[in-house]
Design an enzyme around this catalytic site. Structure first.
Site, PDB file in Angstrom:
ATOM      1  CG  ASP A 271       7.276   2.852   0.911  1.00 51.25           C
ATOM      2  OD1 ASP A 271       6.279   3.558   0.678  1.00 51.25           O
ATOM      3  OD2 ASP A 271       7.217   1.628   1.140  1.00 51.25           O
TER       4      ASP A 271
ATOM      5  CG  ASP B 275       1.867   1.947   3.544  1.00 50.25           C
ATOM      6  OD1 ASP B 275       1.928   2.555   4.623  1.00 50.25           O
ATOM      7  OD2 ASP B 275       0.976   2.148   2.694  1.00 50.25           O
TER       8      ASP B 275
ATOM      9  CG  ASP C  45     -20.370   6.725   2.818  1.00 43.96           C
ATOM     10  OD1 ASP C  45     -21.291   6.840   1.987  1.00 43.96           O
ATOM     11  OD2 ASP C  45     -20.333   7.324   3.903  1.00 43.96           O
TER      12      ASP C  45
ATOM     13  CB  THR D 185       3.989   7.480   2.331  1.00 37.79           C
ATOM     14  OG1 THR D 185       2.913   6.541   2.404  1.00 37.79           O
ATOM     15  CG2 THR D 185       3.591   8.744   3.063  1.00 37.79           C
ATOM     16  CB  ALA D 186       0.537   6.171  -1.696  1.00 37.58           C
TER      17      ALA D 186
ATOM     18  CE  LYS E 177       5.578   6.161  -2.497  1.00 30.68           C
ATOM     19  NZ  LYS E 177       5.974   4.960  -1.721  1.00 30.68           N
TER      20      LYS E 177
ATOM     21  CG  ASP F 100       7.389  -2.412   0.673  1.00 31.53           C
ATOM     22  OD1 ASP F 100       6.466  -3.236   0.527  1.00 31.53           O
ATOM     23  OD2 ASP F 100       7.217  -1.196   0.500  1.00 31.53           O
TER      24      ASP F 100
ATOM     25  CG  ASN G 142       4.146  -0.841  -7.333  1.00 31.68           C
ATOM     26  OD1 ASN G 142       4.159  -1.294  -8.467  1.00 31.68           O
ATOM     27  ND2 ASN G 142       3.301  -1.273  -6.406  1.00 31.68           N
TER      28      ASN G 142
END
Length: 300
Positions: free
Chosen positions: A53, A55, A81, A160-161, A205, A228, A231
């Site tokens: 991952d 972050d 925005d 990663t997202a 993921k 970390d 999730n």
């Protein structure tokens, strides 16, 4: 006669199936974009690999925060925005789960700020943003873990997202094998503002890793994964060698219960600060924070 409880159960099941479908689509799309860095000499016959991952695992803080801040400074979007996108995310978080329209709005707003821009633009700007804001935020300990896998002849992938284009830049800068991230739809090289499937988060993921493992001939029981966040338990439970890095409370508890190794490179106030930021920053809200931060700097 159908009762309210029966109707709610059916709605919950439909949502579960929709999430699963989107997770599979997002995972397969991300795995399909995962290109192996041609300069690396890691033997492809290895059946083990490591998945990291990004972050708060590889990098301090949220990569989408640094990206959004850099894009805001380059006039990719306005404060109006990003405020609108942040509102959709917040509304979804509190009341939107019962309304399919709010769920869809939250999804589509996640990367809507790049709509109308080209893939080439994001890649070029992403290189600059990495050098400006991300390079000095890499955790040395996690970087050493990744290098250890490379030295042992194993491939190393980021999962990663963050947008896949940014994930690939980070992987290339760190000399890793490749990366998988959220795939934003583009037509003729121009982003539409829509996602392919869903954010590469949680179950998605795990789907991405399964698709990549099938393509690359990996034995997941011999693979390692690092994260970390609780999730990412679907990913961590998928491999034979899971490891918690800078874990949140839930993941630390789970890791201790199951005897997983724990690596924590934070100390004192930094650990508390990073954990707090991780809880605040996510999706479009990260951009809102980035915009606010930039505005404060201009007023000083």
């Amino acid at each position: 006669m159908s009762t309210a409880r029966d109707r709610q159960r059916r709605r919950d099941e439909l949502r579960r199936k929709d999430l699963q479908r989107r997770s599979v689509l997002a995972g397969e799309a991300s795995a399909a974009t995962a290109e192996v860095e041609s300069a690396l000499t890691t033997p492809n016959e290895s059946v083990s690999a490591a998945f990291f991952d990004v972050d708060n695992t590889v990098m301090q803080g949220a990569s989408i925060f640094h990206l959004a801040r850099g894009l805001y400074r380059r006039k990719f979007f306005t404060t109006r925005d990003i405020a609108g996108a942040a509102w959709k995310q917040a509304y979804f978080r509190f009341v939107g789960v019962e309304n399919p329209e709010h769920v869809e709005a939250a999804r589509t707003s996640a990367l809507s700020f790049i709509a109308g821009h080209t893939v080439g633009e994001l890649q070029e700007v992403g290189e600059e943003i990495f050098d400006e804001a991300m390079a000095d935020r890499i955790w040395p300990g996690t970087r050493a873990l990744a290098q250890l896998h490379l030295d042992q002849g194993e491939r190393v992938w980021l999962v990663t997202a963050a947008p896949v284009e940014i994930a690939q830049i980070i992987a290339r800068k760190l000399g890793l094998t490749g990366a998988m991230g959220t795939v934003a739809e583009h037509v003729d090289g121009v982003y539409t503002g829509q996602l392919v499937g869903d954010m590469l988060h949680g179950p998605a993921k795990a789907e991405a890793v399964k698709a990549l493992a099938a393509r690359e001939g990996l034995d997941l029981s011999q693979c390692a994964a690092y994260s970390d966040s609780a999730n990412d338990l679907p990913l961590l439970q998928l491999v034979g060698r899971p490891c918690a890095v800078n874990p949140d409370v839930r993941l630390r508890r789970h890791a201790k219960t199951h005897g997983w190794p724990i690596r924590d490179y934070r100390t004192g106030r930094k650990a508390a600060r990073v954990g707090f930021a991780a809880g605040l920053v996510g999706g479009a809200a990260a951009g809102a924070l980035a915009a606010a931060s930039t505005l404060r700097e201009k007023r000083r």
